[in-house]
Scaffold this active site. Structure first.
Site, PDB file in Angstrom:
ATOM      1  N   THR A  12       0.820  -1.214   0.000  1.00 41.00           N
ATOM      2  CA  THR A  12       0.000   0.000   0.000  1.00 41.00           C
ATOM      3  C   THR A  12       0.855   1.267   0.000  1.00 41.00           C
ATOM      4  O   THR A  12       0.324   2.382   0.047  1.00 41.00           O
ATOM      5  CB  THR A  12      -0.905   0.018   1.250  1.00 41.00           C
ATOM      6  OG1 THR A  12      -0.047  -0.188   2.396  1.00 41.00           O
ATOM      7  CG2 THR A  12      -1.954  -1.076   1.214  1.00 41.00           C
ATOM      8  N   ALA A  14       4.111   3.934  -1.389  1.00 44.70           N
ATOM      9  CA  ALA A  14       4.429   4.591  -2.662  1.00 44.70           C
ATOM     10  C   ALA A  14       5.212   3.650  -3.583  1.00 44.70           C
ATOM     11  O   ALA A  14       4.891   3.509  -4.771  1.00 44.70           O
ATOM     12  CB  ALA A  14       5.245   5.862  -2.395  1.00 44.70           C
ATOM     13  N   LYS A  40      -3.380  -2.597   9.698  1.00 45.18           N
ATOM     14  CA  LYS A  40      -4.322  -1.506   9.392  1.00 45.18           C
ATOM     15  C   LYS A  40      -4.862  -1.574   7.958  1.00 45.18           C
ATOM     16  O   LYS A  40      -5.987  -1.190   7.686  1.00 45.18           O
ATOM     17  CB  LYS A  40      -3.575  -0.203   9.700  1.00 45.18           C
ATOM     18  CG  LYS A  40      -3.736   0.918   8.772  1.00 45.18           C
ATOM     19  CD  LYS A  40      -2.893   2.115   9.182  1.00 45.18           C
ATOM     20  CE  LYS A  40      -2.555   2.877   7.938  1.00 45.18           C
ATOM     21  NZ  LYS A  40      -1.253   3.207   7.621  1.00 45.18           N
ATOM     22  N   CYS A 133      18.158   5.191  -3.633  1.00 46.99           N
ATOM     23  CA  CYS A 133      17.632   5.809  -4.862  1.00 46.99           C
ATOM     24  C   CYS A 133      18.624   6.784  -5.507  1.00 46.99           C
ATOM     25  O   CYS A 133      18.831   6.759  -6.725  1.00 46.99           O
ATOM     26  CB  CYS A 133      16.312   6.508  -4.565  1.00 46.99           C
ATOM     27  SG  CYS A 133      16.304   7.455  -3.044  1.00 46.99           S
ATOM     28  N   GLN A 160      16.710  16.181  -3.552  1.00 46.82           N
ATOM     29  CA  GLN A 160      15.876  14.987  -3.495  1.00 46.82           C
ATOM     30  C   GLN A 160      14.405  15.301  -3.214  1.00 46.82           C
ATOM     31  O   GLN A 160      14.068  16.084  -2.325  1.00 46.82           O
ATOM     32  CB  GLN A 160      16.425  14.026  -2.428  1.00 46.82           C
ATOM     33  CG  GLN A 160      17.820  13.549  -2.785  1.00 46.82           C
ATOM     34  CD  GLN A 160      18.405  12.513  -1.836  1.00 46.82           C
ATOM     35  OE1 GLN A 160      19.595  12.536  -1.580  1.00 46.82           O
ATOM     36  NE2 GLN A 160      17.596  11.590  -1.344  1.00 46.82           N
ATOM     37  N   SER A 163       9.107  12.282  -2.359  1.00 52.15           N
ATOM     38  CA  SER A 163       8.683  10.883  -2.539  1.00 52.15           C
ATOM     39  C   SER A 163       9.667   9.922  -1.882  1.00 52.15           C
ATOM     40  O   SER A 163       9.301   8.802  -1.542  1.00 52.15           O
ATOM     41  CB  SER A 163       8.565  10.546  -4.018  1.00 52.15           C
ATOM     42  OG  SER A 163       9.799  10.804  -4.675  1.00 52.15           O
ATOM     43  N   GLY A 164      10.907  10.364  -1.683  1.00 51.48           N
ATOM     44  CA  GLY A 164      11.904   9.514  -1.030  1.00 51.48           C
ATOM     45  C   GLY A 164      11.507   9.170   0.395  1.00 51.48           C
ATOM     46  O   GLY A 164      12.011   8.201   0.966  1.00 51.48           O
ATOM     47  N   HIS A 247      14.610  12.760  -8.226  1.00 47.77           N
ATOM     48  CA  HIS A 247      15.777  13.377  -7.593  1.00 47.77           C
ATOM     49  C   HIS A 247      16.677  13.966  -8.681  1.00 47.77           C
ATOM     50  O   HIS A 247      16.875  13.358  -9.741  1.00 47.77           O
ATOM     51  CB  HIS A 247      16.609  12.340  -6.843  1.00 47.77           C
ATOM     52  CG  HIS A 247      15.931  11.739  -5.641  1.00 47.77           C
ATOM     53  ND1 HIS A 247      14.763  12.216  -5.104  1.00 47.77           N
ATOM     54  CD2 HIS A 247      16.300  10.690  -4.854  1.00 47.77           C
ATOM     55  CE1 HIS A 247      14.435  11.489  -4.048  1.00 47.77           C
ATOM     56  NE2 HIS A 247      15.352  10.555  -3.875  1.00 47.77           N
ATOM     57  N   GLN A 322      12.567   9.002  -8.670  1.00 53.05           N
ATOM     58  CA  GLN A 322      13.027   8.255  -7.493  1.00 53.05           C
ATOM     59  C   GLN A 322      12.174   7.017  -7.226  1.00 53.05           C
ATOM     60  O   GLN A 322      12.693   5.975  -6.845  1.00 53.05           O
ATOM     61  CB  GLN A 322      12.999   9.204  -6.285  1.00 53.05           C
ATOM     62  CG  GLN A 322      13.334   8.586  -4.961  1.00 53.05           C
ATOM     63  CD  GLN A 322      12.140   7.967  -4.291  1.00 53.05           C
ATOM     64  OE1 GLN A 322      11.028   8.465  -4.392  1.00 53.05           O
ATOM     65  NE2 GLN A 322      12.363   6.860  -3.606  1.00 53.05           N
TER      66      GLN A 322
HETATM   67  P1  A2P Z   1       0.346   0.359   5.742  1.00 50.68           P
HETATM   68  O1  A2P Z   1      -0.225   1.179   4.633  1.00 50.68           O
HETATM   69  O2  A2P Z   1      -0.563  -0.753   6.172  1.00 50.68           O
HETATM   70  O3  A2P Z   1       0.893   1.168   6.896  1.00 50.68           O
HETATM   71  P2  A2P Z   1       5.434   4.405   2.363  1.00 50.68           P
HETATM   72  O4  A2P Z   1       6.883   4.137   2.088  1.00 50.68           O
HETATM   73  O5  A2P Z   1       4.702   5.000   1.204  1.00 50.68           O
HETATM   74  O6  A2P Z   1       5.265   5.174   3.633  1.00 50.68           O
HETATM   75  O7  A2P Z   1       4.758   2.969   2.623  1.00 50.68           O
HETATM   76  C1  A2P Z   1       5.187   2.086   3.629  1.00 50.68           C
HETATM   77  C2  A2P Z   1       4.604   0.699   3.388  1.00 50.68           C
HETATM   78  O8  A2P Z   1       5.072  -0.156   4.427  1.00 50.68           O
HETATM   79  C3  A2P Z   1       3.083   0.667   3.451  1.00 50.68           C
HETATM   80  O9  A2P Z   1       2.592  -0.281   2.546  1.00 50.68           O
HETATM   81  C4  A2P Z   1       2.834   0.221   4.889  1.00 50.68           C
HETATM   82  O10 A2P Z   1       1.610  -0.442   5.099  1.00 50.68           O
HETATM   83  C5  A2P Z   1       3.951  -0.778   5.053  1.00 50.68           C
HETATM   84  N1  A2P Z   1       4.185  -1.047   6.468  1.00 50.68           N
HETATM   85  C6  A2P Z   1       4.459  -0.154   7.434  1.00 50.68           C
HETATM   86  N2  A2P Z   1       4.546  -0.779   8.645  1.00 50.68           N
HETATM   87  C7  A2P Z   1       4.334  -2.092   8.410  1.00 50.68           C
HETATM   88  C8  A2P Z   1       4.270  -3.250   9.232  1.00 50.68           C
HETATM   89  N3  A2P Z   1       4.478  -3.207  10.556  1.00 50.68           N
HETATM   90  N4  A2P Z   1       4.010  -4.458   8.646  1.00 50.68           N
HETATM   91  C9  A2P Z   1       3.793  -4.529   7.318  1.00 50.68           C
HETATM   92  N5  A2P Z   1       3.838  -3.455   6.475  1.00 50.68           N
HETATM   93  C10 A2P Z   1       4.093  -2.265   7.022  1.00 50.68           C
END
Ligand code: A2P
Length: 343
Positions: A12, A14, A40, A133, A160, A163-164, A247, A322
């Site tokens: 879920t 980026a 979540k 990246c 940068q 999005s990073g 970047h 990036q």
């Molecule tokens: P979630 O959306 O359920 O929090 P980004 O780099 O865009 O911030 O995304 C981080 C990704 O890592 C998201 O898909 C997030 O899921 C996932 N993530 C964060 N914490 C956990 C966790 N404890 N277990 C599994 N996935 C996680």
């Protein structure tokens, strides 16, 4: 044709979302899909090739019995540290987007245009690391130039994108700009970055190190030499700018003593290197910018100049998306090479 079952940890996020997009665009031979995220997001759905897949919670046992061939990890270093081994134990190769394993001797660190041969070492640990990246787009430029002249030293300053820092970084910039237009910037929320990023430039990415550099800067130093099997001197200054994605990097390259840089030859070797595009016409205001590179799989190079004082020094400007070149696309390119090795 073989088909490969794919798990995406951080589905879920980026980079996770972009991995699905790149797999689709490249018509990667996907069998089943297992999108994983935190509790979540469990139960949400993602669309892939016209089908819906349910997001499941990442747990120690979620890979068991799922016959996953390739597990992309993109949920932060702590998550990779804890869970990558369960994916490996269940028989998958892990392609890890975090910095967790990058400098481990047993783990290949790969930019497929630069050191594809290192993928062969994957069986030692079951993990292939996707570099930082900023490093990925820089080594794509350095490799053909090192082959041409031999690099002695690199000095780089980065610009940068937010999005990073993942989705929260992009949201923070948007929200702060909304607050600016509502005349509320002085009470805006600052959470992801150490300071307000809207209308600002922050010379600080990742944690401070005892030597006065940041972790992001030291990643560029250490990862570059590991990927290129080199030991030249590098100094980096990493700066966060209010750009959504892509970047930019100002790179100064010092070649061996005696080299007399030919800008024409530099243009020639760069334009022949895979996935690099030279766009360089200052008179016509043509040079790489985030508006050009974003949403593409190319690293763009321009502003190519020989140093005014030293004939063995070259300056140039490189820009790449990036989220794609610096993360998702590189990870999928690694997966493509891994498949070629296996088949
Ligand atoms: P979630 O959306 O359920 O929090 P980004 O780099 O865009 O911030 O995304 C981080 C990704 O890592 C998201 O898909 C997030 O899921 C996932 N993530 C964060 N914490 C956990 C966790 N404890 N277990 C599994 N996935 C996680």
């Amino acid at each position: 044709m073989n088909r490969y079952n794919i798990a995406v940890v951080g589905a879920t996020g980026a980079v996770g979302e972009e991995i699905f997009r790149v797999l689709e665009e490249k018509r990667f031979p996907v069998g089943d899909i297992l999108p994983l995220a935190s509790a979540k997001s469990a139960g949400e759905t993602i669309e892939f090739n016209g089908k819906s897949y349910r997001v499941e919670e990442l747990t120690e046992s979620v890979f068991n019995g799922r016959d996953i061939d390739i597990a992309f990890f993109s949920a932060g270093g702590g998550i990779s540290a804890k869970y990558a081994r369960y994916a490996v134990e269940a028989g998958a190769v892990v392609i890890d987007n975090t910095s967790q394993f990058r400098m481990e001797d047993r783990v290949p660190l790969v930019v497929p245009e630069v050191n594809p041969e290192d993928i062969e070492l994957w069986e030692d640990s079951g993990i292939i690391a996707n570099p930082n990246c900023s490093t990925i787009q820089m080594v794509q430029i350095l490799k053909p130039l090192d082959d041409l002249y031999g690099i002695k030293r690199v000095d780089v300053s980065t610009y940068q994108a937010v999005s990073g820092a993942g989705k929260s970084g992009m949201e923070e910039l948007v929200n702060q700009m909304k607050d600016f237009f509502a005349f509320k910037l002085d009470e805006t929320t600052i959470k992801t970055f150490p300071h307000q990023i809207a209308l600002n430039v922050i010379p600080h990415i990742d944690t401070p190190q005892p030597n006065g550099y940041t972790k992001e800067e030291m990643k560029m130093v250490n990862e570059t030499n590991k990927i290129m099997h080199s030991n030249f001197a590098i100094s980096a200054t990493c700066v966060r700018v209010p750009v959504m994605r892509s970047h930019s990097e100002s790179i100064t390259i010092t070649f061996r003593e005696g080299v007399e840089v030919s800008v024409d030859m530099v243009r020639d070797v760069l334009s022949k290197f895979p996935n690099l595009k030279v766009i360089d016409n200052l008179e016509q205001s043509i040079y790489p910018m985030p508006t050009i590179s974003s949403d593409t799989d190319y690293t763009y190079v321009g502003r190519i100049r020989r140093d005014i004082f030293s004939p063995n020094i070259l300056h140039l400007w490189g820009v790449a998306d990036q989220v794609r070149v610096g993360a998702a696309t590189n990870a999928v390119r690694i997966a493509e090479r891994w498949i070629e090795l296996k088949d």
